[in-house]
Design an enzyme around this catalytic site. Structure first.
Site, PDB file in Angstrom:
ATOM      1  CB  SER A  48      -0.898   0.021   1.235  1.00 21.19           C
ATOM      2  OG  SER A  48      -1.738  -1.106   1.216  1.00 21.19           O
ATOM      3  CE  LYS A  49       3.756   2.318   5.826  1.00 19.35           C
ATOM      4  NZ  LYS A  49       2.819   1.300   6.329  1.00 19.35           N
ATOM      5  CB  ILE A  50       5.032   0.319  -2.814  1.00 11.62           C
ATOM      6  CG1 ILE A  50       6.226  -0.091  -1.948  1.00 11.62           C
ATOM      7  CG2 ILE A  50       5.431   0.384  -4.280  1.00 11.62           C
ATOM      8  CD1 ILE A  50       6.692  -1.514  -2.152  1.00 11.62           C
TER       9      ILE A  50
END
Ligand SMILES: O=c1ccn([C@H]2C[C@H](O)[C@@H](COP(=O)(O)OP(=O)(O)OP(=O)(O)O)O2)c(=O)[nH]1
Ligand SMILES: [Mg+2]
Length: 618
Positions: A347-349
């Site tokens: 998700s962060k990516i």
DNA sequence: CAACAGAAGCT
DNA sequence: AGCTTC
DNA sequence: GTTG
């Protein structure tokens, strides 16, 4: 997937808890239990007396925050294990914001009588010996608008981007106006030399990966993150000395153009992929994920500074796989498919890919404190714990440490030779040191061998220290130890080659000697103190010792992990089998020695294709 | 949910 | 037993 | 943080 902590950006609050059972006494004035006693300062210095602190997150699990909490208690604060109306101050980590806090507390707003301050508050107060005004801008918590009576929740919730996990607090203390002035560090910053990773091309076309490769790869993956990610900052060079800790830069490259065709896409490709460690990232341009990587690196760095070892590793693993990924990763799904990247990082990516930044990090990083911490951690003999204490105590320069702090002898040496110890040693000079040892030893007994290992053996053009293996055919450890301790070391001291002893093996056991050496004469390297390591190895253990001392560290860990998955154990003395492990991989039986003498055979037994030292860079 | 390498020396 | 280093 |  990790579920363990339900908290993250969106949903759950950070895993606080602490108290519940017994970890801490309810309203601890000092927490008994594990560190039994925190000695309070004299009554008149208890600036926090009758103040009730609630931390956010409120756990003392992580090393750095634990320190801070202890400090507050020491100065008279009461640590509230649970939030309640009697709380006077909420001390929030830099990585937290008002929105998260409200969400966790399930409140719409904070009662006006409670002061919300950021993590640096306690240390500042201690520094100034009094309770400071919580409304000072330096203590502001993101999303918390002091002027507004009832701060809008929305402010914070809007910025739901990548949040830092409730980490152990970052240590901080008074803020230095002057960062660290290291007069001791001449021009060359103690930093890492930018590395030019170039020693990558694997030759080895000839040795097609055998089956075991996969296993080794797996092991390798696990291990490689450990190493401080070599960030190559080509362009941005000057700008940041940080790069976490590592003197990790090797740029070991096999002499010749080892570049060989990578034929055989199939396995070779696979093989190659796994060993990305020997990958070069030479061009900063060529990796499409640079942007994402840069941000993840900042996160990793943050967690590293905060003492969260495992999370840091996880980030580095992910970075490593991203670095080897040929195309830009845009979506969560795409990311999820990659090894070492789970739901959270995926998700962060994705978010980073689109927004190209990370807001959470803004206040949590790049503060002057970090620089100080970094500087202190580069003192030989001081690690995270000690450096944190120093920072918390308010020290900001090395000079200050010398004047006021209590130092171990090694730390003192580490400071006195700060620049020396943090500079790289040209390959030629490594050779000189090795020769000095060899020459002296041969005069004592020509049958001895000295092998320079470490990054030198891997072909690096410069090294962080000199790693010498001292051995002798058909000779056991006691004899070698006796010669080294009773004759070699004294002799080298007399010659003024050895300048200091940093760690010595006791007379009747042990196998290493660590100190500092110096080449006299008149070259550019004259007078510079270098760390030097002597590893004493009996002839039967030479193979294992070579593997160990050649490294690199990540390679070793991966190999050892692989061994353990096969019921074996690898250390600097040998490879053992039938190792019985109890709960938590705890070693219950030593196992029986399989091989210690022959480097190659250890590889064989483990089923790992042989790789020469130059290729053991992960 | 525990493991993420394994060991040695100093305090 | 914790910290630091290899 | 991710993985077995
Ligand atoms: O955590 C570690 C650190 C080191 N080593 C091994 C591998 C390493 O190659 C060798 C020597 O350690 P050193 O710290 O000198 O690393 P290096 O590989 O020689 O790099 P540098 O150029 O910084 O000296 O000891 C490990 O097994 N684990
Ligand atoms: Mg070395």
């Amino acid at each position: 997937m990790s579920r363990a902590d339900s908290s993250d950006t969106a949903k759950g609050p950070p895993p606080l808890v602490t108290t519940s059972s017994s970890a801490v006494t309810k309203k601890a004035v000092g927490k008994r239990k594990r560190d039994s006693e925190i000695r309070l300062v004299p009554d008149d210095q208890r600036i926090f007396k009758s103040q009730r602190f609630y931390f956010f997150p409120n756990s003392d699990k992580h090393p750095a925050r634990k320190l801070r909490i202890a400090k507050a208690i020491e100065f008279g604060a009461t640590w509230e294990s649970e939030f309640n109306e009697s709380v006077t101050h909420i001390v929030a980590d830099k990585s937290m914001d008002y929105g998260l806090l409200l969400k966790y507390l399930k409140k719409d707003a904070l009662p006006p009588h409670i002061a919300l301050v950021s993590e640096n508050y306690p240390a500042e107060c201690i520094t100034f010996c009094r309770l400071l005004d919580p409304r000072q801008p330096q203590f502001k918590v993101r999303g918390y608008d002091l002027s507004a009576a009832a701060p809008p929740i929305s402010s914070a919730s809007s910025d739901r981007s990548l949040k830092l996990k409730p980490a152990p607090d970052s240590v901080r203390a008074r803020q230095p106006e002057t960062p660290v002035q290291d007069d001791r560090v001449p021009e060359s910053p103690p930093t890492v030399s930018t590395e030019d990773g170039e020693g990558e091309e694997d030759r080895n076309p000839s040795a097609p990966p055998i089956e075991s490769t996969a296993e080794f790869d797996a092991a390798l993956k696990q291990a490689r993150d450990l190493r401080h990610v070599p960030l190559d900052m080509e362009e941005d060079s000057g700008s940041r000395p940080t790069s976490s800790d590592g003197p990790a830069t090797d740029d070991e490259r096999p002499p010749a153009g080892s570049e060989l065709d990578r034929r055989k896409k199939g396995k070779a490709q696979n093989y190659q992929a796994k060993f990305q460690c020997m990958h070069k990232h030479t061009g900063s341009d060529e990796n499409p994920n640079v942007g994402t990587i840069a941000i993840l690196q900042q996160m990793a760095e943050y967690y590293n500074q905060v003492g969260d070892e495992w999370r840091t590793r996880a980030y580095r693993k992910a970075i490593s796989t991203l670095r080897n990924h040929p195309t830009k990763v845009w979506t969560r799904e795409e990311a999820l498919a990659l090894p070492q990247i789970g739901g959270r990082l995926a998700s962060k990516i994705e978010e980073i890919a689109y927004t190209n930044r990370l807001r959470r990090l803004d206040n949590a990083k790049a503060e002057p404190q970090d620089q100080v911490l970094q500087t202190f951690m580069q003192v030989y003999g001081a690690g995270f714990a000690q450096a944190s204490k120093w920072v918390n105590a308010g020290y900001t320069t090395l000079d200050e440490l010398v004047e006021k702090a209590e130092l171990t002898p090694n730390q003192r040496i580490g400071i006195d030779h700060y620049a020396d110890f943090n500079s790289r040693i040209p390959r030629a000079e490594v050779e000189q040191h090795g020769n000095a040892v060899r020459k002296a030893l041969h005069k004592i007994d020509p049958a001895f061998d000295v092998i320079v290992g470490g990054s030198y053996r891997r072909g690096a053009k410069d090294s962080g220290d000199i790693d010498c293996i001292i051995t002798r055919p058909n000779t056991d450890l006691p004899h070698i130890r006796q010669v080294v301790l009773d004759q070699l070391v004294p002799k080298l001291f007399a010659k003024r080659f050895l300048m200091a002893e940093l760690a010595a093996t006791s007379r009747d056991d042990g196998s290493k000697w660590h100190g500092a050496s110096c080449i006299a004469g008149s070259s550019s390297s004259t007078g510079i103190w270098r760390r030097i390591d002597l590893l004493l190895v009996p002839s039967d253990e030479l193979g294992a010792a070579l593997i160990y001392f050649t490294g690199n560290d990540i390679f070793n860990r991966s190999l050892r992990l692989l061994a353990s998955t096969k019921g074996m154990r690898l250390n600097q003395r040998g490879l053992y089998k039938d190792v019985i492990r109890g709960k938590g991989r705890e070693k219950l039986s030593e196992g029986t020695l399989v091989e210690g003498r022959d480097e190659k055979r250890i590889f064989e037994v483990l089923g790992v294709p042989w790789r020469p030292p130059e290729h053991r860079i992960c």
